[in-house]
Design a protein around this motif. Structure first.
Motif, short mmCIF file in Angstrom:
data_model
loop_
_atom_site.label_atom_id
_atom_site.label_comp_id
_atom_site.label_asym_id
_atom_site.label_seq_id
_atom_site.Cartn_x
_atom_site.Cartn_y
_atom_site.Cartn_z
N PRO A 1 0.80 -1.26 0.08
CA PRO A 1 0.10 0.08 0.14
C PRO A 1 0.82 1.27 -0.05
N ALA A 2 2.07 1.24 0.07
CA ALA A 2 2.92 2.43 0.39
C ALA A 2 3.48 2.82 -0.95
N ARG A 3 3.51 4.01 -1.26
CA ARG A 3 3.82 4.65 -2.42
C ARG A 3 4.84 5.86 -2.06
N VAL A 4 6.08 6.07 -2.75
CA VAL A 4 7.09 7.16 -2.56
C VAL A 4 6.83 7.93 -3.85
N PRO A 5 6.21 9.07 -3.81
CA PRO A 5 6.12 10.04 -4.66
C PRO A 5 7.66 10.58 -5.42
N LEU A 6 7.67 10.76 -6.69
CA LEU A 6 8.63 11.31 -7.38
C LEU A 6 8.63 12.90 -7.37
N LEU A 7 9.39 13.34 -6.10
CA LEU A 7 9.34 14.91 -5.89
C LEU A 7 10.83 15.04 -5.85
N TRP A 8 11.15 16.84 -6.01
CA TRP A 8 12.78 17.01 -6.05
C TRP A 8 13.18 16.58 -4.96
N TRP A 9 12.58 16.49 -3.46
CA TRP A 9 13.29 16.06 -2.31
C TRP A 9 13.27 14.43 -2.24
N THR A 10 12.47 13.75 -2.87
CA THR A 10 12.37 12.24 -2.43
C THR A 10 13.43 11.70 -3.36
N VAL A 11 13.86 12.22 -4.56
CA VAL A 11 14.85 11.67 -5.48
C VAL A 11 16.15 11.43 -4.81
N PRO A 12 16.66 12.70 -3.98
CA PRO A 12 18.05 12.36 -3.23
C PRO A 12 17.91 11.14 -2.21
N LEU A 13 16.76 11.14 -1.57
CA LEU A 13 16.62 9.90 -0.67
C LEU A 13 16.40 8.69 -1.11
N MET A 14 15.85 8.48 -2.30
CA MET A 14 15.79 7.34 -2.86
C MET A 14 17.26 6.79 -3.30
N LEU A 15 17.88 8.11 -3.82
CA LEU A 15 19.38 7.47 -4.27
C LEU A 15 20.27 7.05 -3.13
N LEU A 16 19.96 7.76 -1.82
CA LEU A 16 20.67 7.34 -0.72
C LEU A 16 20.18 6.05 -0.27
N ALA A 17 18.96 5.75 -0.16
CA ALA A 17 18.41 4.22 -0.07
C ALA A 17 19.02 3.18 -0.84
N GLN A 18 19.21 3.47 -2.16
CA GLN A 18 19.59 2.56 -3.05
C GLN A 18 21.07 2.55 -3.08
N ASP A 19 21.88 3.38 -2.44
CA ASP A 19 23.30 3.19 -2.28
C ASP A 19 23.39 2.36 -0.98
N PHE A 20 22.61 2.47 -0.19
CA PHE A 20 22.97 1.60 1.22
C PHE A 20 22.63 0.19 0.79
N PHE A 21 21.61 -0.05 0.16
CA PHE A 21 21.32 -1.50 -0.52
C PHE A 21 22.21 -1.93 -1.49
N TYR A 22 22.79 -1.21 -2.35
CA TYR A 22 24.00 -1.62 -3.25
C TYR A 22 25.26 -1.86 -2.19
N TYR A 23 25.43 -1.17 -0.99
CA TYR A 23 26.71 -1.53 -0.39
C TYR A 23 26.51 -2.95 0.27
N TRP A 24 25.20 -3.26 0.61
CA TRP A 24 24.95 -4.88 1.24
C TRP A 24 24.85 -5.78 -0.06
N SER A 25 24.37 -5.44 -1.28
CA SER A 25 24.56 -6.31 -2.30
C SER A 25 25.71 -6.60 -2.75
N HIS A 26 26.57 -5.41 -2.79
CA HIS A 26 28.20 -5.86 -3.24
C HIS A 26 29.02 -6.39 -2.07
N ARG A 27 28.52 -6.24 -1.04
CA ARG A 27 29.45 -7.00 0.12
C ARG A 27 28.99 -8.58 0.00
N GLY A 28 27.57 -8.63 -0.51
CA GLY A 28 27.10 -10.09 -0.25
C GLY A 28 27.73 -10.94 -1.43
#
Length: 291
Positions: A75-102
């Motif tokens: 049911p959650a939705r993250v809108p595509l706004l000027w301030w949510t894009v940097p947050l999504m980039l930050l979150a993706q980078d966090f999960f990239y770290y764990w994917s890369h480490r794995g």
């Protein structure tokens, strides 16, 4: 569907231009200590990159289907706004770290990622040496989809992360001012990541940010000149063998394993794992240790 640009496609001219500039810089100002360029190696890296585009297109079909199914169920939705894009980039980078480490500590995942580390050179074409079996990556990003990030937004963030990492594959850039080195993944940090020395192994997994490595204990500073490649290098420039050599090695080890426990270890333990030899007078399954 969010209308987002294809970051990788738009970056191709910059990739080509920067690579040419780096090649010319080695001609004008050679560095005997640097790994530099070697024609066969560079051609293999470019071939791996072109092949990854084709294979990634195939892998995206089932992955997008799974992502869209999860996205529709949450049911959650993250809108595509000027301030949510940097947050999504930050979150993706966090999960990239764990994917890369794995992908460094689980052998069947390493079989995919080892392709990127198989060159003994370190230059901008090394960034293009991408795997053909990236189907192992998608589970790490499911939490983002479950939190309401649209699959197209995730694809945009992943592409931006990949484009950023292109420039860190070089020896022509030394160290940056300290604030940048503390926060960002830089050529100095990534040279450590590609090195095969013991103290440098499995370090600096960050994509855009190096702060994850500092937080989770996997950071190492560049203190000695790296030796690039694998601890056991492959002697081939054949793209198909580069893409599959570790899978073949896993298959050989599984066939030769004495027990099911050892077979599981050969697949899911670290790349250097070996079963502990049985002690004199001890019977049953081989005892295990990590390497």
């Amino acid at each position: 569907m969010p209308n987002l640009p294809d970051v990788v496609l738009w970056s191709i001219p910059a990739f080509v231009l920067l690579t040419v500039v780096e090649i010319v810089s080695y001609r004008l100002r050679p560095d005997e200590d640097a790994a530099g360029y070697e024609t066969k190696d560079a051609v293999t890296s470019v071939s791996m990159g072109l092949g990854s585009i084709a294979f990634d297109f195939l892998w995206k079909i089932p992955v997008v289907a799974i992502y869209m199914a999860v996205y529709e169920l949450t049911p959650a939705r993250v809108p595509l706004l000027w301030w949510t894009v940097p947050l999504m980039l930050l979150a993706q980078d966090f999960f990239y770290y764990w994917s890369h480490r794995g992908h460094h500590v689980v052998r069947v995942l390493w079989a995919c990622h080892v392709v990127h580390h198989s060159s003994r050179k370190f230059n901008l074409t090394t960034a293009l040496r991408q795997p053909w079996t990236s189907l192992t990556v998608w589970p790490f990003y499911l939490p983002l989809i479950a939190c309401g990030v649209h699959p197209a937004a995730l694809a945009f963030c992943s592409s931006a992360n990949l484009v950023y990492q292109f420039w860190v594959h070089t020896e022509r850039v030394g160290t940056l001012p300290r604030p940048f080195e503390y926060v960002l993944n830089t050529p100095s940090h990534h040279r450590v990541h590609h090195a095969s020395q013991g103290g440098y192994l499995d370090r600096n997994f960050g994509g855009i940010l190096i702060v994850w490595d500092r937080l989770f204990g996997s950071f190492a500073a560049e203190t000695e000149r790296p030796v690039y490649g694998l601890t056991n290098n492959i002697e081939t420039y054949n793209p198909l063998r580069v893409a599959t050599h570790e899978y073949a090695a896993i298959a050989r080890d599984v066939r030769a394993a004495a027990t099911w426990r050892e077979r599981a270890g050969r697949i899911f333990r670290g790349p250097g794992w070996q079963p502990r030899p049985a002690e004199p007078g001890v019977t049953g399954q081989a005892r295990e240790t990590t390497a």
